[in-house]
Design a protein around this motif. Sequence first.
Motif, PDB file in Angstrom:
ATOM      1  N   MET A   1       0.771  -1.307   0.030  1.00 45.63           N
ATOM      2  CA  MET A   1      -0.011   0.221   0.154  1.00 45.63           C
ATOM      3  C   MET A   1       0.756   1.365   0.082  1.00 45.63           C
ATOM      4  SD  MET A   1      -2.871  -1.089   2.743  1.00 45.63           S
ATOM      5  CE  MET A   1      -3.880  -2.585   2.587  1.00 45.63           C
ATOM      6  N   ASP A   2       0.269   2.382  -0.477  1.00 43.66           N
ATOM      7  CA  ASP A   2       1.082   3.689  -0.573  1.00 43.66           C
ATOM      8  C   ASP A   2       0.511   4.529   0.169  1.00 43.66           C
ATOM      9  OD1 ASP A   2       2.862   5.573  -1.587  1.00 43.66           O
ATOM     10  OD2 ASP A   2       1.902   5.686  -3.295  1.00 43.66           O
ATOM     11  N   TRP A   3       1.068   4.755   1.591  1.00 39.36           N
ATOM     12  CA  TRP A   3       0.559   5.611   2.480  1.00 39.36           C
ATOM     13  C   TRP A   3       1.010   7.084   2.555  1.00 39.36           C
ATOM     14  CZ3 TRP A   3      -3.301   4.242   5.448  1.00 39.36           C
ATOM     15  CH2 TRP A   3      -3.702   2.785   5.616  1.00 39.36           C
ATOM     16  N   TYR A   4       0.154   7.902   2.740  1.00 38.60           N
ATOM     17  CA  TYR A   4       0.168   9.487   2.770  1.00 38.60           C
ATOM     18  C   TYR A   4       0.133   9.859   4.144  1.00 38.60           C
ATOM     19  CZ  TYR A   4       0.304  14.338   1.057  1.00 38.60           C
ATOM     20  OH  TYR A   4       0.483  15.520   0.821  1.00 38.60           O
ATOM     21  N   ILE A   5       0.759  10.625   4.661  1.00 38.10           N
ATOM     22  CA  ILE A   5       0.613  11.324   6.150  1.00 38.10           C
ATOM     23  C   ILE A   5       0.842  12.941   5.941  1.00 38.10           C
ATOM     24  CG2 ILE A   5       1.642  11.254   8.470  1.00 38.10           C
ATOM     25  CD1 ILE A   5       2.969   8.662   7.445  1.00 38.10           C
ATOM     26  N   SER A   6      -0.140  13.409   6.470  1.00 39.36           N
ATOM     27  CA  SER A   6      -0.316  14.921   6.519  1.00 39.36           C
ATOM     28  C   SER A   6      -0.977  15.513   7.760  1.00 39.36           C
ATOM     29  CB  SER A   6      -0.723  15.485   5.265  1.00 39.36           C
ATOM     30  OG  SER A   6      -2.281  15.031   5.299  1.00 39.36           O
ATOM     31  N   LEU A 115       8.614   3.187   3.749  1.00 40.40           N
ATOM     32  CA  LEU A 115       7.815   3.583   5.102  1.00 40.40           C
ATOM     33  C   LEU A 115       6.491   2.747   4.827  1.00 40.40           C
ATOM     34  CD1 LEU A 115       7.265   5.071   7.493  1.00 40.40           C
ATOM     35  CD2 LEU A 115       6.663   7.157   6.093  1.00 40.40           C
ATOM     36  N   SER A 116       5.881   2.881   3.472  1.00 39.74           N
ATOM     37  CA  SER A 116       4.615   2.283   3.417  1.00 39.74           C
ATOM     38  C   SER A 116       4.586   0.574   3.856  1.00 39.74           C
ATOM     39  CB  SER A 116       4.136   2.463   2.065  1.00 39.74           C
ATOM     40  OG  SER A 116       3.900   3.575   1.589  1.00 39.74           O
ATOM     41  N   ALA A 117       5.659   0.039   3.441  1.00 36.34           N
ATOM     42  CA  ALA A 117       5.792  -1.237   3.993  1.00 36.34           C
ATOM     43  C   ALA A 117       5.891  -1.462   5.403  1.00 36.34           C
ATOM     44  CB  ALA A 117       7.051  -2.250   3.188  1.00 36.34           C
ATOM     45  N   ALA A 118       6.574  -0.772   6.065  1.00 38.02           N
ATOM     46  CA  ALA A 118       6.661  -0.690   7.677  1.00 38.02           C
ATOM     47  C   ALA A 118       5.288  -0.415   8.115  1.00 38.02           C
ATOM     48  CB  ALA A 118       7.731   0.504   8.060  1.00 38.02           C
ATOM     49  N   ILE A 119       4.789   0.477   7.882  1.00 40.81           N
ATOM     50  CA  ILE A 119       3.168   0.653   8.134  1.00 40.81           C
ATOM     51  C   ILE A 119       2.274  -0.348   7.862  1.00 40.81           C
ATOM     52  CG2 ILE A 119       1.156   2.189   7.953  1.00 40.81           C
ATOM     53  CD1 ILE A 119       3.124   4.452   7.292  1.00 40.81           C
ATOM     54  N   ASP A 120       2.405  -1.056   6.647  1.00 38.16           N
ATOM     55  CA  ASP A 120       1.560  -2.407   6.377  1.00 38.16           C
ATOM     56  C   ASP A 120       1.955  -3.371   7.632  1.00 38.16           C
ATOM     57  OD1 ASP A 120       0.220  -1.181   4.261  1.00 38.16           O
ATOM     58  OD2 ASP A 120       1.881  -2.033   2.733  1.00 38.16           O
ATOM     59  N   ALA A 121       3.202  -3.534   7.864  1.00 42.36           N
ATOM     60  CA  ALA A 121       3.514  -4.478   8.859  1.00 42.36           C
ATOM     61  C   ALA A 121       3.036  -4.181  10.254  1.00 42.36           C
ATOM     62  CB  ALA A 121       5.253  -4.721   8.732  1.00 42.36           C
ATOM     63  N   SER A 122       2.747  -2.938  10.739  1.00 42.89           N
ATOM     64  CA  SER A 122       2.599  -2.800  12.014  1.00 42.89           C
ATOM     65  C   SER A 122       1.653  -1.613  12.456  1.00 42.89           C
ATOM     66  CB  SER A 122       4.064  -2.501  12.867  1.00 42.89           C
ATOM     67  OG  SER A 122       3.701  -2.054  13.971  1.00 42.89           O
ATOM     68  N   GLU A 123       0.287  -1.850  12.763  1.00 39.33           N
ATOM     69  CA  GLU A 123      -0.459  -0.630  13.182  1.00 39.33           C
ATOM     70  C   GLU A 123       0.024  -0.023  14.449  1.00 39.33           C
ATOM     71  OE1 GLU A 123      -5.319   0.096  14.247  1.00 39.33           O
ATOM     72  OE2 GLU A 123      -4.369  -1.972  13.889  1.00 39.33           O
ATOM     73  N   ALA A 128       2.098   5.172  16.480  1.00 41.72           N
ATOM     74  CA  ALA A 128       3.344   5.855  16.886  1.00 41.72           C
ATOM     75  C   ALA A 128       3.513   7.142  16.123  1.00 41.72           C
ATOM     76  CB  ALA A 128       4.428   5.011  17.159  1.00 41.72           C
ATOM     77  N   ILE A 129       3.422   7.081  14.713  1.00 45.92           N
ATOM     78  CA  ILE A 129       3.769   8.080  13.780  1.00 45.92           C
ATOM     79  C   ILE A 129       2.632   9.312  14.098  1.00 45.92           C
ATOM     80  CG2 ILE A 129       3.833   8.776  11.338  1.00 45.92           C
ATOM     81  CD1 ILE A 129       4.947   5.959  10.672  1.00 45.92           C
TER      82      ILE A 129
END
Length: 212
Positions: A1-6, A115-123, A128-129
């Motif tokens: 997945m491709d996460w965007y944080i803002s 980063l997206s892979a890390a988020i996919d792997a851990s809610e 925390a982010i």
Amino acid sequence: MDWYISFRTRRTDKLEDDAHRVWTWMQALAPLTPALSLWRPTSDSRKKAYASPPITEAELTQRILDAETRTELPIFTCSPTFVGTIDGQGSKTLISFNLPEPGDMGVSLEGGVQLSAAIDASEDLADAIMRTSITVLAPTIGTMNLLRKSAYMYGGGPAPFTYSPGWKMFFSTTSPHHAHALQLATRTEPTTHGTLCTFGTPDTYPDILDQW
């Protein structure tokens, strides 16, 4: 997945202080995951960017100041830095000033593979982010969303809360949408000046927020 944080927050009185807050945010995120541990200056060449040493606070500040001098308008944006340790998989920052309203500052991390892979792997990492960003930036609103999902919500128009709808969202207690967000959230976490809301899962949050 491709996460965007803002996040959208309010500016300080000086651009240098705004830059310092962005720097503090970067440093606070760095220990959370290797994907956020190495921040470097952006460049017009990917090879040059990934070969660069870590960006310093002075360099970050100067890049933001330079972006302001390149425009005659009070509104400006810049992408002074990116983060990531794997070549070609980094996440670029986007910082906006006086958008959408005078005195606003937007701070975003555009989706990157690492980063997206890390988020996919851990809610837990996703939380925390968001939690760390809320603490440092003191935003009025924030989101962690998937662009390919959010773009098709609300008929392609703006969300009722005039921000990108996401799986994780923050609403300050001063927001007129705070109470409604809590009603729809499947999990909430109070903060010092608002609430971090989770809306279902990465797959189901559009269905939940479409009920707004």
